[in-house]
Enzyme design. Sequence first.
Site, PDB file in Angstrom:
ATOM      1  N   SER A 358       0.808  -1.228   0.000  1.00 50.74           N
ATOM      2  CA  SER A 358       0.000   0.000   0.000  1.00 50.74           C
ATOM      3  C   SER A 358       0.836   1.271   0.000  1.00 50.74           C
ATOM      4  CB  SER A 358      -0.894   0.016   1.229  1.00 50.74           C
ATOM      5  OG  SER A 358      -1.589  -1.193   1.332  1.00 50.74           O
ATOM      6  N   VAL A 359       2.094   1.176   0.400  1.00 54.88           N
ATOM      7  CA  VAL A 359       2.914   2.369   0.521  1.00 54.88           C
ATOM      8  C   VAL A 359       3.079   3.047  -0.833  1.00 54.88           C
ATOM      9  CG1 VAL A 359       5.195   1.332   0.179  1.00 54.88           C
ATOM     10  CG2 VAL A 359       4.937   3.234   1.772  1.00 54.88           C
TER      11      VAL A 359
END
Lengths: 657, 210
Positions: A358-359
């Site tokens: 998700s980063v």
Amino acid sequence: MTRFGPPAQPPRRRPAPARAGRPTQSPRRAVGPARPTRPTRPARPPARRPVRRRRTMRLGALNGRLRFGFAAVCTLLLVIGGRLVQLQGLDGSKYAAGAAAQRVFTMTLHAIRGQIVDRNGTPLAYTSTAQDITADPQQIKAAAAAQRKLTGRDDLVSGYATTLAPLVGVRPAALAKLLTGPGQYALIATALSPVAAQKVTALGLSGIYTQPTTQRQYPGRTTAANVLGTVHSDGTGAAGIESEYERVLAGKDGSVTYSTDNMGNVNPASSTVTDAARNGGTVRLTLDQSLQYTAQQYLDTAVRESGAKDAEMVVMDAHTAQVLAMASSGTFDAANPNTIDPNEPMNPPVMSAFEPGSVQKSITFAAALQQHLIKPNTVISVPPTINMGGVTVSDAWYHPTERFTATGILAESSNVGTLKVAQKLGPKTWDAYEKKFGVGQKTGIELPGESSGYLPPMSQWSGSTFANLPFGQGESMTVLQLASIYQAIANNGVRVPPRIVQAVTAPDGTVTTTKQPKGIKVVSARTAQTLRTMLESVTLPGGTGTKAAIPGYRVAGKTGTAQQPDPNHGGAYSSWMNWDTFAGMIPADDPQFVVAIMVDNPAHGVEGGDVAAPLFHQIATYEIAHAHIPPTGSLSKHVPLQVCDAVTRYASPSTVC
Amino acid sequence: MTDPKHAPRAKRTPFVLLILGLMAGGLCLLLALNTASAANEVARHDLTADDQSAAAQLVDLENQVQASAAPANLAAAAAALGMVPAGNPGFLKIGKHDTVRVMGSAEPASLEPVVIPHPAPTPTKTPTSTKTLTKTSTRTPTTTKTAQKKTAKNAKTTPATTHGTTKQTHPTDTKTSTKTAAKTATTSTTPPPSPTPTPTPETTLPGGNR
């Protein structure tokens, strides 16, 4: 003689008449008696002739001997001369070289390898002089024999061993074996400190010698070892900066040539040729030793506490993209190559790539903002699951169909919501922005073995590929690349390729400062600023990264939890093995530095917000005090995360609605 | 003929004496020069030995300073002095008309001093020549005295080599402490580990060069 001559003549001539009385000897002259005085003359020749004849005969013989002698001498001289020509002219160089070899010696002058210093000039690696201790077993044997003869005792070698052992750090038994070994040379200790070597010399043991050498020193030992690398036993660079900048650091050995007399003393009259050693140059890194050490300590502690396999971190200046710290847990000791694990990459932050998870949703959102497809408060209806390209993707937590804002999707890290944003973008635009952010490309940092990460080319995409990529699965990157992506967001949309070498000082003193690479405009400054305010909500109550927050500061960042492929299940994504990530910057409205963190497979705390976010908090807290970065004093802009009903409004933190 | 024979003989005696004198003088001079040269050679040898000893100690001391100045040892020395890591810093912003605004949210330090179970071992090398030892000890004057006192008071475990270290810790630590209005432990559930956690024995070895 002329004076006495005339008077002496008459007496000589007087006996002449007497000779005339011998007619038989000269019958011809006896005919004329009328000339009485005359016969004297003819008489003389016969008397003198025999004398003369005898003389000429002797002379003749002499001439022969002379000639013979002359010839003999000439032959001798010719032989000698010939030999001379042979020795001097033909074989001369060989003998001259042989003679020179006996009296001319050349000694190597070791060049001191250059220093590697941090951005403040603190030496991280330098070289000092040292001494090797060597032994001549034959001399020791002779000394032992002499002692046996004199005293009858046979304990010389054992005495040597016990005396030397504590000084050189070798066990006495091993030492005794070396001292009695074959040949005339045994290396019994390498790179002893000069003071320790002096103690050995002071013992005055026969057959024990010292020889100068150099020793590479890493005072910080593990600090920045992954960046510095290490050197081979011969002092040449083996890894990291040591090998990448070998040409600058190595320097050039010199020599001194001198001649000695038969006793081995230096001949002062002879010419001594000195070729001075040229010491190596200095490499100045952009690292900050204190920050680097602190980062490593935090990572080691976090790995220990979370039971993770490994953790990595990169801290970067937000504007210049200079790497301030590049750390990984469990770094080897640069001064002790035995601590290097050959199965692990030496510098994971640039060598090993992982799936970001998700980063990297930030890229998807930056692209959508730049394309004016969303605004921070754009409301998107997010169902519990979404079907794309034949796969069903759900969020990390269950929720019914809810109306999130774009900010809310980012703050709560909804995969479904992100895919809906990505669908608005389309694969082609999304791929173009990934490339602009540098995914799948080497950063070009001055370190060996950099991994480029992996971004699947669009031609190889399957139907489901675009259902994974927008939230960071199915692609990989290094921690350095992750930091570089957030550096672009922090630097108002301009991505500067990161660099770790600040300047190189050549041996002659010329300083070459590394030019900051040309920045790549990824998104507009406005987009970057908007994205930063959206990323702030991640660290505010209701977001996934609240543990990264620092009271009084505006922190922008993003958590990530990527599933790891499980080799035990045919490479399918594991539900319990994760890469936990966090990337962020501080202060959000005027970023000074960027931190990217990856924790590999923690056993406790499975989400990026649980292990990586606290690490960000720790290192950022240290760095704002260390680098004196005050808060900007501004306040976060409040953007609701979702459209709330009455119940949610009551139950959730104030920042959610 | 007798006169000319005797006359040169009378003149030769002083000449012979002169030559003999010159020879004797020359020999004495040669002896003196030779002795002086030998004496100088001995002095040179001694001085070279001193020089080498001093150079060796310089290298050793430099290595010790560098090893002691390494972050791990600084951290250990700071902890031995009872220093605690600062938490969230606060800043004072002085605006126009001398208005002061507190920025950041600072709290007093609440962390316990870090306990170092294993002190950094003293370097194995000790100076050999007493001559240089007195030199260095006279050269390090008042500045270390206070530091030494402190170290002695606070921790007997502090190695002898931290004289250099304490000197170095002071500026860095005062820098942060002056800038940080107060030290705080932040509100996270786990107290942040200090930037000076217990160093492993390997990292604290000063002067261990191999």
